[in-house]
Design a protein around this motif. Structure first.
Motif, mmCIF file in Angstrom:
data_model
loop_
_atom_site.group_PDB
_atom_site.id
_atom_site.type_symbol
_atom_site.label_atom_id
_atom_site.label_comp_id
_atom_site.label_asym_id
_atom_site.label_seq_id
_atom_site.Cartn_x
_atom_site.Cartn_y
_atom_site.Cartn_z
ATOM 1 N N ALA A 251 28.141 40.172 27.956
ATOM 2 C CA ALA A 251 28.463 40.549 26.577
ATOM 3 C C ALA A 251 27.408 40.007 25.621
ATOM 4 C CB ALA A 251 29.850 40.037 26.207
ATOM 5 N N ARG A 252 27.065 38.744 25.778
ATOM 6 C CA ARG A 252 26.091 38.130 24.858
ATOM 7 C C ARG A 252 24.721 38.776 24.984
ATOM 8 N NH1 ARG A 252 28.552 33.001 26.562
ATOM 9 N NH2 ARG A 252 30.327 32.732 25.144
ATOM 10 N N MET A 253 24.439 39.320 26.166
ATOM 11 C CA MET A 253 23.140 39.989 26.338
ATOM 12 C C MET A 253 23.205 41.447 25.909
ATOM 13 S SD MET A 253 21.539 38.299 29.772
ATOM 14 C CE MET A 253 19.899 38.988 29.487
ATOM 15 N N GLY A 254 24.385 41.895 25.418
ATOM 16 C CA GLY A 254 24.473 43.253 24.853
ATOM 17 C C GLY A 254 25.063 44.297 25.782
ATOM 18 N N ALA A 255 25.793 43.869 26.818
ATOM 19 C CA ALA A 255 26.377 44.842 27.746
ATOM 20 C C ALA A 255 27.323 45.783 27.002
ATOM 21 C CB ALA A 255 27.141 44.117 28.858
ATOM 22 N N THR A 256 27.312 47.058 27.409
ATOM 23 C CA THR A 256 28.271 47.995 26.814
ATOM 24 C C THR A 256 29.667 47.764 27.387
ATOM 25 O OG1 THR A 256 27.582 49.615 28.470
ATOM 26 C CG2 THR A 256 26.650 49.858 26.257
ATOM 27 N N SER A 257 29.734 47.338 28.666
ATOM 28 C CA SER A 257 31.058 47.070 29.251
ATOM 29 C C SER A 257 30.954 45.995 30.318
ATOM 30 C CB SER A 257 31.643 48.334 29.879
ATOM 31 O OG SER A 257 31.028 48.606 31.126
ATOM 32 N N VAL A 258 32.090 45.333 30.568
ATOM 33 C CA VAL A 258 32.244 44.480 31.749
ATOM 34 C C VAL A 258 33.480 44.988 32.477
ATOM 35 C CG1 VAL A 258 31.031 42.479 30.848
ATOM 36 C CG2 VAL A 258 33.471 42.715 30.407
ATOM 37 N N ASP A 259 33.380 45.046 33.805
ATOM 38 C CA ASP A 259 34.353 45.825 34.571
ATOM 39 C C ASP A 259 35.057 44.984 35.643
ATOM 40 O OD1 ASP A 259 32.483 47.375 33.133
ATOM 41 O OD2 ASP A 259 32.702 49.081 34.465
ATOM 42 N N HIS A 260 36.303 45.278 35.880
ATOM 43 C CA HIS A 260 37.247 44.556 36.774
ATOM 44 C C HIS A 260 38.005 43.514 35.938
ATOM 45 C CE1 HIS A 260 36.380 46.216 40.736
ATOM 46 N NE2 HIS A 260 35.093 46.034 40.518
ATOM 47 N N ILE A 261 37.371 42.334 35.722
ATOM 48 C CA ILE A 261 37.805 41.243 34.825
ATOM 49 C C ILE A 261 39.220 40.702 35.034
ATOM 50 C CG2 ILE A 261 36.119 41.858 33.027
ATOM 51 C CD1 ILE A 261 38.633 42.862 31.375
ATOM 52 N N GLU A 262 39.754 40.774 36.237
ATOM 53 C CA GLU A 262 41.068 40.171 36.471
ATOM 54 C C GLU A 262 41.052 38.666 36.174
ATOM 55 O OE1 GLU A 262 39.810 42.575 38.343
ATOM 56 O OE2 GLU A 262 41.384 43.857 39.182
ATOM 57 N N TYR A 263 39.922 37.998 36.472
ATOM 58 C CA TYR A 263 39.873 36.535 36.326
ATOM 59 C C TYR A 263 39.251 36.091 34.994
ATOM 60 C CZ TYR A 263 41.571 36.038 41.050
ATOM 61 O OH TYR A 263 42.371 36.080 42.165
ATOM 62 N N LEU A 264 39.127 37.010 34.037
ATOM 63 C CA LEU A 264 38.527 36.664 32.740
ATOM 64 C C LEU A 264 39.416 35.667 31.990
ATOM 65 C CD1 LEU A 264 36.130 37.501 30.871
ATOM 66 C CD2 LEU A 264 37.670 39.161 29.833
ATOM 67 N N ASP A 265 38.817 34.598 31.440
ATOM 68 C CA ASP A 265 39.594 33.601 30.688
ATOM 69 C C ASP A 265 39.497 33.885 29.177
ATOM 70 O OD1 ASP A 265 37.052 32.785 29.970
ATOM 71 O OD2 ASP A 265 37.080 30.942 31.153
ATOM 72 N N ASN A 266 40.196 33.055 28.388
ATOM 73 C CA ASN A 266 40.250 33.296 26.932
ATOM 74 C C ASN A 266 38.872 33.256 26.289
ATOM 75 O OD1 ASN A 266 42.960 33.622 27.047
ATOM 76 N ND2 ASN A 266 43.481 31.583 26.259
ATOM 77 N N GLU A 267 38.046 32.348 26.776
ATOM 78 C CA GLU A 267 36.694 32.240 26.219
ATOM 79 C C GLU A 267 35.917 33.542 26.488
ATOM 80 O OE1 GLU A 267 32.959 29.465 27.181
ATOM 81 O OE2 GLU A 267 34.913 28.545 27.644
ATOM 82 N N GLY A 268 36.117 34.076 27.674
ATOM 83 C CA GLY A 268 35.463 35.344 28.024
ATOM 84 C C GLY A 268 35.955 36.472 27.139
ATOM 85 N N VAL A 269 37.261 36.523 26.894
ATOM 86 C CA VAL A 269 37.821 37.580 26.029
ATOM 87 C C VAL A 269 37.212 37.461 24.629
ATOM 88 C CG1 VAL A 269 39.915 38.517 24.981
ATOM 89 C CG2 VAL A 269 39.979 37.704 27.350
ATOM 90 N N ALA A 270 37.095 36.217 24.139
ATOM 91 C CA ALA A 270 36.534 36.005 22.795
ATOM 92 C C ALA A 270 35.087 36.500 22.745
ATOM 93 C CB ALA A 270 36.608 34.525 22.426
ATOM 94 N N VAL A 278 33.127 46.606 25.800
ATOM 95 C CA VAL A 278 34.338 47.231 26.347
ATOM 96 C C VAL A 278 34.783 46.490 27.609
ATOM 97 C CG1 VAL A 278 35.269 49.353 27.376
ATOM 98 C CG2 VAL A 278 33.682 49.493 25.437
ATOM 99 N N ALA A 279 36.093 46.283 27.740
ATOM 100 C CA ALA A 279 36.683 45.731 28.960
ATOM 101 C C ALA A 279 37.157 46.917 29.798
ATOM 102 C CB ALA A 279 37.870 44.848 28.606
ATOM 103 N N THR A 280 36.487 47.163 30.915
ATOM 104 C CA THR A 280 36.881 48.305 31.760
ATOM 105 C C THR A 280 37.781 47.820 32.894
ATOM 106 O OG1 THR A 280 34.853 49.492 31.235
ATOM 107 C CG2 THR A 280 36.040 50.191 33.214
ATOM 108 N N LEU A 281 39.006 48.332 32.919
ATOM 109 C CA LEU A 281 39.965 47.948 33.954
ATOM 110 C C LEU A 281 39.889 48.963 35.093
ATOM 111 C CD1 LEU A 281 43.039 47.032 31.716
ATOM 112 C CD2 LEU A 281 41.142 45.571 32.462
ATOM 113 N N LEU A 282 39.986 48.454 36.322
ATOM 114 C CA LEU A 282 39.858 49.300 37.510
ATOM 115 C C LEU A 282 41.114 49.129 38.366
ATOM 116 C CD1 LEU A 282 36.108 48.379 38.145
ATOM 117 C CD2 LEU A 282 37.000 50.398 36.953
ATOM 118 N N PRO A 283 42.209 49.772 37.968
ATOM 119 C CA PRO A 283 43.482 49.526 38.652
ATOM 120 C C PRO A 283 43.494 49.998 40.108
ATOM 121 C CG PRO A 283 43.725 51.230 36.956
ATOM 122 C CD PRO A 283 42.360 50.640 36.794
#
Ligand code: NIG
Ligand code: FE
Length: 410
Positions: A251-270, A278-283
């Motif tokens: 995200a900090r490097m300018g990504a348009t999306s990060v994908d999967h993110i089941e283990y993303l923590d609050n700092e990551g969400v911020a 964009v947070a891309t979910l892959l159910p």
């Protein structure tokens, strides 16, 4: 106007109130773009050369599958069966199974073979109203095999009634010939594969697998830096199996999306919120791997992080070529609302690909990419599976009836 769609209901997915059903709608198209979208005016269309009567159907933006690994040879059905018969994963891997089995098969396949296999899979997505698909490389893992995959992806877009964006995923797995030499493989990716893919205009974006079994955040950072130097968009497979901080880095490097993110923590969400990533979910992968760690949906909502949904179609973790099924799983597995799911495969999926200015909404000036459905209410798209309720897709203003696409398979 080249073409007018009349007698329709529509859900525009525009940012404000775009989920409301507009009754008695009309859409005007010229030069592949939407030039009118609203209540049917009382203009006399009599004698207009191309009026399409939609018989009251519901029109949405064409759906966008923003994360797939659609091109590969072979499949892993036997491995799936072995595992269900109690053979441990490690044993399968030692016998050459898993992702490297797909790499071997893909390296051996010709461009023609890969094209035919992927085209078949595209049929599944088209039946779900998809008009744009992102396709990643990542099963070649050599300069020539990665470029081969990307060429096939480009050709799929040129020769089919569907739009394709391409993503270089050379940093997907460490190829066996580089075992124990991860940094040297990353040198190859940064110094040869990315420059070649960029020079030949084969890649729109660059992706990485940031994970214990993939690449470290430091290695991913090098890949992102090289990608940006070549003017390519960046994105990541991050926080799928563990929390390494790859999402925040991307995200900090300018990504348009990060994908999967089941283990993303609050700092990551911020970090995603701060960078409008964009947070891309892959159910599908969550389901197929029987994952129990839920992605942080509530935190994403609280910080207004745009959520996309995609199939992640691939032979190892999500062999399901149905974006509607993913919308359904978004609701049943992640408790998303049908509105969030529809936004996840339209406006937010467009944003995940950096295409939010031209795709993902029924909006004047945007591409005339539409899906026409024999349904009453947009929630039906997430609710009901397997009933062929797609009437037609419209891609750059061209109409493709759904039944004809089925006929094409024979
Ligand atoms: O998106 N996470 C990494 N890559 C793919 C799976 C690849 C495979 O198993 O073939 C995914 O889940
Ligand atoms: Fe993936």
């Amino acid at each position: 106007m080249d073409r007018v769609l009349t007698n329709l209901k529509m859900v525009t997915m525009q940012p404000e109130a775009g989920y409301q059903v507009i009754e008695d709608g009309m859409i005007g198209i010229e030069g592949g773009k939407i030039i009118f979208a609203g209540n049917a005016s009382h203009e006399d269309l009599h004698g207009h050369p191309d009026v399409v009567d939609c018989h009251g159907a519901l029109v949405t933006p064409g759906l966008i599958d923003c994360h797939t690994h659609l091109i590969f040879a072979g499949n892993r059905a036997k491995e799936f069966e072995q595992r269900l018969n109690g053979v441990p994963y490690e044993e399968i891997a030692k016998a050459g199974g898993g992702i490297l089995a797909t790499v071997r098969a893909t390296r051996e396949a010709s461009e023609h073979e890969l094209y035919e296999l992927a085209q078949q899979r595209l049929l599944g997505l088209k039946q779900d109203g998809v008009t744009t698909v992102e396709i990643k490389s990542g099963y070649g893992l050599t300069l020539s095999d990665e470029l081969k995959m990307l060429r096939v992806a480009r050709r799929l877009g040129e020769l089919n009634d569907i739009k394709i964006t391409t993503t270089l995923l050379a940093a997907h797995a460490l190829p066996p010939e580089f075992a124990g030499r991860g940094d040297e493989y990353i040198d190859l990716v940064c110094e040869q594969i990315i420059p070649a893919a960029a020079d030949e205009k084969l890649a729109d974006a660059v992706d990485v697998f940031c994970e214990g079994i993939g690449f470290s955040p430091e290695q991913c950072q090098r890949v992102f830096t090289a990608a940006k130097q070549h003017g390519l968009t960046i994105k990541g497979h991050t926080e799928q199996l563990s929390n390494l901080g790859g999402s925040a880095l991307a995200a900090r490097m300018g990504a348009t999306s990060v994908d999967h993110i089941e283990y993303l923590d609050n700092e990551g969400v911020a970090a995603l919120a701060a960078c409008n990533t964009v947070a891309t979910l892959l159910p599908g992968a969550f389901y197929f791997l029987r994952e129990s760690q839920q992605p942080p949906i509530d935190q994403l909502r609280q910080l207004d992080v745009p959520i996309a949904i995609a199939t992640d179609f691939n032979p190892g973790t999500s062999p399901i070529a149905s974006l509607r099924t993913m919308m359904n799983m978004g609701c049943t597995l992640f408790r998303l609302t049908p509105e969030e799911c529809l936004r996840g495969v339209t406006t937010h999926a467009a944003q995940a690909l950096g295409l939010q200015e031209t795709r993902g909404q029924i909006q004047i000036g945007m591409d005339a990419d539409l899906a026409i459905w024999n349904i009453e209410n947009p929630a039906e798209l997430s609710y009901c599976l397997g009933v062929p309720d797609l009437v037609a897709r419209v891609v750059d203003g061209h109409l493709f009836p759904a039944h004809q696409e089925t006929a094409n398979a024979y």
